[in-house]
Design an enzyme around this catalytic site. Structure first.
Site, short mmCIF file in Angstrom:
data_model
loop_
_atom_site.label_atom_id
_atom_site.label_comp_id
_atom_site.label_asym_id
_atom_site.label_seq_id
_atom_site.Cartn_x
_atom_site.Cartn_y
_atom_site.Cartn_z
N ASP A 66 0.83 -1.22 0.00
CA ASP A 66 0.00 0.00 0.00
C ASP A 66 0.86 1.27 0.00
O ASP A 66 0.42 2.31 0.49
CB ASP A 66 -0.95 0.03 1.21
CG ASP A 66 -1.80 -1.21 1.32
OD1 ASP A 66 -2.42 -1.58 0.30
OD2 ASP A 66 -1.85 -1.82 2.40
N HIS B 10 -4.09 -1.40 -6.82
CA HIS B 10 -3.44 -0.11 -6.98
C HIS B 10 -4.42 0.88 -7.58
O HIS B 10 -5.24 0.55 -8.42
CB HIS B 10 -2.16 -0.21 -7.82
CG HIS B 10 -2.27 -1.03 -9.06
ND1 HIS B 10 -1.91 -2.37 -9.10
CD2 HIS B 10 -2.71 -0.73 -10.30
CE1 HIS B 10 -2.11 -2.84 -10.31
NE2 HIS B 10 -2.59 -1.87 -11.07
#
Length: 444
Positions: free
Chosen positions: A14, A42
């Site tokens: 992340d 993403h």
């Protein structure tokens, strides 16, 4: 100058790899996703449009860039085709997308087993996404997995699924008290998927190798992060693949000598999702502040991310494990309102100072952070486009991180959009780490 570049997460995932890969894709002829599955998401923002992808590489948004889903990935065809639909609805061509014939396929029983296993673990749960990633990789290791090439042959698919579903039904029933799956239903569903995927299926290793010999620039887009690596992460609170630089070579099917550069991506603070030790984790108002300012909710699960200060110990570990040449620091703007900012420079472990990441999970759980406190800048950085635009305290913060991790910072991200970025040094064609440090400036 030829450059084949790996982009790797330097924390627990992340980190903002999607945006960085999207930026670098402008200079790439080919973008490869070497490992992972739908457990990695993403987010890319282009012209106020938000794209949330899990399997298709970020480079698909550039009309001349080829994209390859490599052999080391595990593919959920249902999710992949949902991404097809999302992109085609926006007139994004998928003619440039290729899928490895030897990638493994996530099946309905993988998802069921993942969720049932996690529930049965109780307080010992890992914190998986429940998307079937671990069981798919487990079947791969047990040599009973189904690969993309099997989907392309109806006879082989039927033969393998009849046996596999029967086997998995015993596990679902006896171990988890769950109802059985109908093999014919699974066969029919996945046969439908095969028809649509067929035009994209290739020998991905050969295609990448040919691109290298055609002197094309290739970007390898890593998923998850270094500390989630199956062998080198915070085991057992890890993923089921190898999201480090070496794993990218394996998942893509090329040799390590074909790689020119490795770029690590790290947030200006630290987050992680799920269970496991997290020495710099914050609570109370500071945790809430970082979560709210950084919109720290997972792309894949929507789960709230745990937030903490930047951890330089795991940062140095990521530099070592991956052989990082430079860093991209993301979400610097999230720290804009803080009066002071802390950085973990070492741990206290059993009364002694520890300056390295302990591979032993029990020891890591006992680590207490030793902090260096730096002044905040308490003004917005979102409109900064050069280093000179940054407040002095923000620039000092970045220099401190670079010196702490002993690797130069090439990119600074100050928001989700492509233009909210400072390119400090060309991360693909610029000088290597040793040269930058010979010049004495970690932000050269």
């Amino acid at each position: 100058m030829l450059a084949n570049v790996i982009v790797i997460g330097a924390q627990w995932g992340d980190e903002g790899k999607g945006k960085i890969t999207d930026l670098l894709s402008r200079s790439a002829d080919v973008v490869v996703r070497p490992q992972g599955g739908v457990n990695a998401g993403h987010t890319i923002v282009v012209n106020d449009q938000t794209f949330k992808l899990h399997l298709i590489p970020s480079g698909i948004l550039y009309p001349d860039t080829e994209c390859i889903i490599g052999s080391g990935t595990v593919i959920d065809p249902k999710v992949l085709l949902q991404e097809f639909d999302q992109l085609e609805a926006l007139d994004v061509s998928l003619d440039r997308l290729y899928i490895s014939q030897t990638a493994h396929v996530t099946m309905p029983f993988h998802r069921l087993l993942d969720q049932a296993s996690e529930e049965k673990r109780g307080e010992h749960k890992i914190g998986t996404t429940g998307r079937g990633i671990g069981p798919t990789y487990a079947d791969k290791s047990e040599r009973m997995g189904i690969r993309v090439v099997d989907l392309m042959n109806p006879e082989i698919l039927r033969k393998k699924l009849l046996w596999t579903v029967e086997y998995k039904n015993v596990v679902l029933d006896k171990l988890y008290d769950l109802p059985p799956l109908d093999p014919e239903t699974v066969i029919a569903e996945y046969t439908t998927y095969a028809d649509r995927l067929r035009p994209h299926v290739v020998d991905s290793s050969l295609k990448i190798y040919d691109a290298i010999h055609q002197r094309k620039n290739i970007l390898f887009e890593g998923a998850q992060g270094t500390l989630l690596d199956l062998d080198h992460g915070t085991y057992p609170y890890v993923t089921s693949s190898n999201p480090i630089a070496g794993g990218a070579c394996v998942g893509a099917g090329i040799g390590p000598t074909m790689i020119d550069r490795v770029i690590g991506v790290a947030k200006a603070y630290t987050t992680r999702v799920g269970e496991g030790p997290f020495p710099t984790e914050l609570d109370g108002e500071l945790n809430q502040h970082l979560c709210d300012r950084g919109a720290e909710f997972g792309t894949t699960t929507g789960r709230r991310r745990r937030c903490g200060w930047f951890d330089g110990v795991i940062g140095r570990y990521a530099v070592r494990i991956n052989g990082l040449d430079c860093l991209a620091i993301t979400k610097l703007d999230v720290l804009d309102q803080l009066a002071e900012i802390k950085v973990c420079v070492a741990y206290e472990l059993d009364g002694k100072t520890c300056d390295h990441f302990p591979g032993n999970a029990a020891e890591f759980a006992r680590c207490q952070p030793i902090y260096k406190t730096l002044p905040g800048w308490q003004c917005s950085t979102e409109e900064c486009r050069t280093l000179e635009d940054l407040p002095p305290q923000a620039l000092d913060y970045l220099k401190f991180l670079a010196e702490l991790m002993e690797v130069p910072i090439a990119i600074v991200s100050l928001g989700a959009s492509r233009d909210q970025t400072i390119i400090v040094e060309d991360p693909i064609h610029g000088p290597k780490r040793a040269l930058l440090y010979a010049n004495g400036d970690p932000l050269a």
